[in-house]
Motif scaffolding. Structure first.
Motif, PDB file in Angstrom:
ATOM      1  N   ALA A 246      25.146  29.752  18.904  1.00  0.00           N
ATOM      2  CA  ALA A 246      26.181  30.395  19.723  1.00  0.00           C
ATOM      3  C   ALA A 246      27.175  31.182  18.897  1.00  0.00           C
ATOM      4  N   ASP A 247      27.284  30.871  17.595  1.00  0.00           N
ATOM      5  CA  ASP A 247      28.196  31.606  16.731  1.00  0.00           C
ATOM      6  C   ASP A 247      27.610  32.945  16.277  1.00  0.00           C
ATOM      7  N   PHE A 248      26.333  33.138  16.490  1.00  0.00           N
ATOM      8  CA  PHE A 248      25.663  34.333  15.975  1.00  0.00           C
ATOM      9  C   PHE A 248      24.899  35.116  17.041  1.00  0.00           C
ATOM     10  N   TRP A 249      24.585  34.475  18.156  1.00  0.00           N
ATOM     11  CA  TRP A 249      23.703  35.096  19.143  1.00  0.00           C
ATOM     12  C   TRP A 249      24.267  34.985  20.550  1.00  0.00           C
ATOM     13  N   GLU A 250      24.035  36.028  21.321  1.00  0.00           N
ATOM     14  CA  GLU A 250      24.371  36.018  22.745  1.00  0.00           C
ATOM     15  C   GLU A 250      23.072  35.909  23.539  1.00  0.00           C
ATOM     16  N   PRO A 251      22.858  34.802  24.279  1.00  0.00           N
ATOM     17  CA  PRO A 251      21.643  34.689  25.091  1.00  0.00           C
ATOM     18  C   PRO A 251      21.615  35.744  26.200  1.00  0.00           C
ATOM     19  N   ILE A 252      20.442  36.252  26.498  1.00  0.00           N
ATOM     20  CA  ILE A 252      20.257  37.226  27.567  1.00  0.00           C
ATOM     21  C   ILE A 252      19.397  36.576  28.642  1.00  0.00           C
ATOM     22  N   PHE A 253      19.886  36.562  29.890  1.00  0.00           N
ATOM     23  CA  PHE A 253      19.190  35.880  30.970  1.00  0.00           C
ATOM     24  C   PHE A 253      18.641  36.875  31.984  1.00  0.00           C
ATOM     25  N   LEU A 254      17.608  36.432  32.676  1.00  0.00           N
ATOM     26  CA  LEU A 254      16.979  37.251  33.709  1.00  0.00           C
ATOM     27  C   LEU A 254      17.961  37.513  34.840  1.00  0.00           C
ATOM     28  N   ARG A 255      17.996  38.778  35.266  1.00  0.00           N
ATOM     29  CA  ARG A 255      18.834  39.143  36.407  1.00  0.00           C
ATOM     30  C   ARG A 255      17.913  39.549  37.561  1.00  0.00           C
ATOM     31  N   GLN A 256      18.189  40.633  38.240  1.00  0.00           N
ATOM     32  CA  GLN A 256      17.397  40.984  39.414  1.00  0.00           C
ATOM     33  C   GLN A 256      16.041  41.586  39.052  1.00  0.00           C
ATOM     34  N   ARG A 257      15.998  42.335  37.963  1.00  0.00           N
ATOM     35  CA  ARG A 257      14.751  43.002  37.582  1.00  0.00           C
ATOM     36  C   ARG A 257      14.288  42.487  36.226  1.00  0.00           C
ATOM     37  N   GLN A 258      12.985  42.472  36.056  1.00  0.00           N
ATOM     38  CA  GLN A 258      12.391  42.009  34.804  1.00  0.00           C
ATOM     39  C   GLN A 258      12.379  43.158  33.799  1.00  0.00           C
ATOM     40  N   GLU A 259      13.580  43.478  33.319  1.00  0.00           N
ATOM     41  CA  GLU A 259      13.734  44.572  32.381  1.00  0.00           C
ATOM     42  C   GLU A 259      14.954  44.303  31.500  1.00  0.00           C
ATOM     43  N   LEU A 260      15.048  45.077  30.430  1.00  0.00           N
ATOM     44  CA  LEU A 260      16.171  44.955  29.510  1.00  0.00           C
ATOM     45  C   LEU A 260      16.475  46.335  28.951  1.00  0.00           C
ATOM     46  N   ILE A 261      17.750  46.740  29.026  1.00  0.00           N
ATOM     47  CA  ILE A 261      18.167  48.011  28.438  1.00  0.00           C
ATOM     48  C   ILE A 261      18.617  47.740  27.001  1.00  0.00           C
ATOM     49  N   LEU A 262      17.929  48.362  26.064  1.00  0.00           N
ATOM     50  CA  LEU A 262      18.273  48.233  24.643  1.00  0.00           C
ATOM     51  C   LEU A 262      19.371  49.225  24.307  1.00  0.00           C
ATOM     52  N   ASP A 263      20.480  48.727  23.790  1.00  0.00           N
ATOM     53  CA  ASP A 263      21.554  49.607  23.349  1.00  0.00           C
ATOM     54  C   ASP A 263      21.276  50.065  21.921  1.00  0.00           C
ATOM     55  N   PRO A 264      21.528  51.324  21.597  1.00  0.00           N
ATOM     56  CA  PRO A 264      21.255  51.828  20.247  1.00  0.00           C
ATOM     57  C   PRO A 264      22.001  51.023  19.189  1.00  0.00           C
ATOM     58  N   GLY A 265      21.307  50.685  18.121  1.00  0.00           N
ATOM     59  CA  GLY A 265      21.923  50.005  17.004  1.00  0.00           C
ATOM     60  C   GLY A 265      22.058  48.507  17.151  1.00  0.00           C
ATOM     61  N   GLU A 266      21.787  47.960  18.339  1.00  0.00           N
ATOM     62  CA  GLU A 266      21.881  46.514  18.537  1.00  0.00           C
ATOM     63  C   GLU A 266      20.557  45.851  18.165  1.00  0.00           C
ATOM     64  N   PHE A 267      20.637  44.573  17.794  1.00  0.00           N
ATOM     65  CA  PHE A 267      19.467  43.832  17.329  1.00  0.00           C
ATOM     66  C   PHE A 267      19.144  42.721  18.314  1.00  0.00           C
ATOM     67  N   TYR A 268      17.881  42.636  18.716  1.00  0.00           N
ATOM     68  CA  TYR A 268      17.437  41.691  19.730  1.00  0.00           C
ATOM     69  C   TYR A 268      16.270  40.852  19.206  1.00  0.00           C
ATOM     70  N   ILE A 269      16.221  39.614  19.654  1.00  0.00           N
ATOM     71  CA  ILE A 269      15.052  38.761  19.447  1.00  0.00           C
ATOM     72  C   ILE A 269      14.403  38.538  20.808  1.00  0.00           C
ATOM     73  N   LEU A 270      13.162  38.993  20.945  1.00  0.00           N
ATOM     74  CA  LEU A 270      12.374  38.833  22.164  1.00  0.00           C
ATOM     75  C   LEU A 270      11.038  38.200  21.780  1.00  0.00           C
ATOM     76  N   ALA A 271      10.164  38.028  22.758  1.00  0.00           N
ATOM     77  CA  ALA A 271       8.864  37.425  22.475  1.00  0.00           C
ATOM     78  C   ALA A 271       7.770  38.167  23.211  1.00  0.00           C
ATOM     79  N   SER A 272       6.570  38.060  22.685  1.00  0.00           N
ATOM     80  CA  SER A 272       5.420  38.705  23.309  1.00  0.00           C
ATOM     81  C   SER A 272       4.996  37.938  24.559  1.00  0.00           C
TER      82      SER A 272
END
Length: 373
Positions: A244-270
Motif C-alpha cells: 500500500a505504500d508503493f502501489w494503488e490497486p485498480i479495481f473493475l468498474r463498469q467496463r472491462q477496460e483500463l485507460i493507461l496514462d502516459p508515463g505511469e507504470f502498471y502491473i497487469l497479468a495475462s
C-alpha cells in the motif's frame, strides 16, 4: 577449453553453464563464486561489482570504444557500491559486474533484467566493450560486463552482489518459427483454453476481467498502478514492504477496460496461463508497435518449467509490466499485448524453474515483486 561445437544447438542449460564457469569461459570473482547459487535452469544471475558511475546519459560504446572510455567521455561521478547506494528515479548509473566473459568463437549470449527488477520498474541493460547493441553479446566476446541501471518510478538501494540482470548463452539459433510453435503447442499445450493465436510467436492477451470473487464483479482486482514519491526499495530484501505504500490497486468498474496514462507504470497479468516445457525456454517481445504505443514487458525471459505441470506450475500467468508511451491508451479485456517466442534448449535442464530453486513466481497469478508482503 570448451568448443562451441561441443554444444548441441539451442540455449545452454544450467549444467552446461556450470561447465562454462569451470572452464573459465565465465570468469567470476571469488566473492561471487562463493555466494548462493547464481545458476538458474537456463541462465546465470549477474551480480553488481564494487564500482559504479553516475553518468549524464545512456550510451553505447560502438565498435571502437570500451565502456570505460564511454564513461570518461561525459560528466560522471564515481560511486562505491560496497556499502550500498541509493539510485534515484531518472538517473543513469553504469555499474561494473562481477562476471567477465571469454566466450568460444561460436557461442553468443543475451541478457535481460530479472523478473523482480522489471516489476519495480528498474530499467536495466547489459553493455560490453565495443558493444553496438544493449543486452546482446557477440559470439566469441572476451571482456568485462557492465550494467546500465535507470530506476523509472521508485528509488532503489543496491550494493555489491545485488542481482538485477541475468545472462543466457546460445549455440546457434534455436528459436521456433510459427510452424514450430504450432507443433510444440500440439504436444505440450503451451496455453489452456481456446486455440492460441500464433504469428511471430504465441500471442499473449491482457486480463481485465479481474481477479477475485466471481460473485463480486465490482470488487475484482485488475492490477496495480505505481505511486510516485515513495520510500526506498532495497532490492536485496524479500517480503519487507507494505504494498500500500508503493502501489494503488485498480479495481473493475463498469467496463472491462483500463485507460493507461502516459508515463505511469502498471502491473497487469495475462489472460492465458502459460506453460514452458522442460526442453524449451521463452521470451516475451517487450514492445509490438502493431498492437499499441505501450511496452508490456521489461524482464521477458521465461525459464524451462515455468508454469509446467512437471514443475508444479500448473499454468502460470505472465505478469505484464506496462507503460504507455506518448498518449493515453485504452486497453480492453482480451486484447493482444505481446508475443511469447519459444526457443529450444541445447539440453534439458536437470532442475526446472520452481523445482527446489526457491523460485518466487511459479504458479503465479497477478503478483507483485518479491519485495512486497
Amino acid at each position: 577449453m570448451t568448443q562451441a561445437a561441443a554444444f548441441a544447438p539451442g540455449l545452454l542449460a544450467a549444467h552446461q553453464i556450470e561447465r562454462l564457469i569451470a572452464e573459465r569461459h565465465v570468469i567470476m570473482t571469488e566473492q561471487a563464486a562463493g555466494a548462493a547459487p547464481l545458476v538458474q535452469p537456463a541462465s546465470l544471475d549477474l551480480r553488481l561489482g564494487k564500482r559504479a558511475w553516475r553518468v549524464r546519459a545512456s550510451f553505447l560504446p560502438g565498435g571502437e570504444r570500451s565502456v570505460a572510455q564511454g564513461i570518461a567521455a561525459q560528466p560522471s561521478h564515481a560511486i562505491d557500491l560496497e556499502g550500498g547506494s541509493i539510485l534515484e528515479p531518472g538517473t543513469v548509473t553504469i555499474a561494473e559486474l562481477d562476471e567477465a566473459l571469454r566466450l568460444p568463437a561460436a557461442l553468443a549470449a543475451a541478457a535481460n533484467p530479472k523478473s523482480s527488477t522489471g516489476r519495480i520498474d528498474v530499467f536495466t541493460r547489459v553493455i560490453t566493450d565495443r558493444g553496438r547493441r544493449f543486452d546482446q553479446i557477440e559470439a566469441g566476446y572476451c571482456g568485462p560486463l557492465f550494467a546500465e541501471i535507470s530506476p523509472r518510478t521508485f528509488p532503489v538501494k543496491v550494493r555489491t552482489g545485488s542481482r538485477l540482470a541475468q545472462i543466457r548463452f546460445s549455440a546457434g539459433d534455436g528459436r521456433l518459427d510459427d510452424e514450430g510453435h504450432r507443433a510444440l503447442h500440439a504436444s505440450a499445450a503451451l496455453v489452456g483454453g481456446a486455440e492460441p493465436v500464433i504469428a511471430g510467436g504465441l500471442a499473449v492477451s491482457v486480463d481485465l476481467a479481474g481477479f477475485g470473487r466471481h460473485g463480486d464483479e465490482a470488487g475484482r482486482l485488475l492490477g496495480y498502478r505505481a505511486k510516485r514519491h515513495t520510500g526506498i526499495i532495497d532490492v536485496d530484501l524479500v517480503g519487507r514492504l507494505d504494498l500500500a505504500d508503493f502501489w494503488e490497486p485498480i479495481f473493475l468498474r463498469q467496463r472491462q477496460e483500463l485507460i493507461l496514462d502516459p508515463g505511469e507504470f502498471y502491473i497487469l497479468a495475462s489472460k492465458e496461463a502459460v506453460r514452458v516445457p522442460a526442453d524449451h525456454a521463452a521470451e516475451m517481445t517487450p514492445f509490438d508497435p502493431l498492437v499499441g504505443e505501450f511496452r508490456v514487458h521489461y524482464a521477458g525471459f521465461f525459464d524451462p518449467g515455468f508454469g509446467a505441470d512437471e514443475a508444479a506450475g500448473l499454468g502460470a500467468r505472465a505478469v505484464l509490466e506496462v507503460r504507455s508511451r506518448d498518449v493515453p491508451f485504452v486497453l480492453e479485456d482480451g486484447q493482444i499485448v505481446g508475443r511469447l517466442v519459444y526457443e529450444r534448449m541445447s539440453e534439458t535442464p536437470r532442475l526446472l524453474y520452481g523445482s527446489g530453486l526457491g523460485s518466487n513466481y511459479q504458479a503465479q497469478g497477478l503478483k507483485l515483486s518479491k519485495h512486497f508482503r
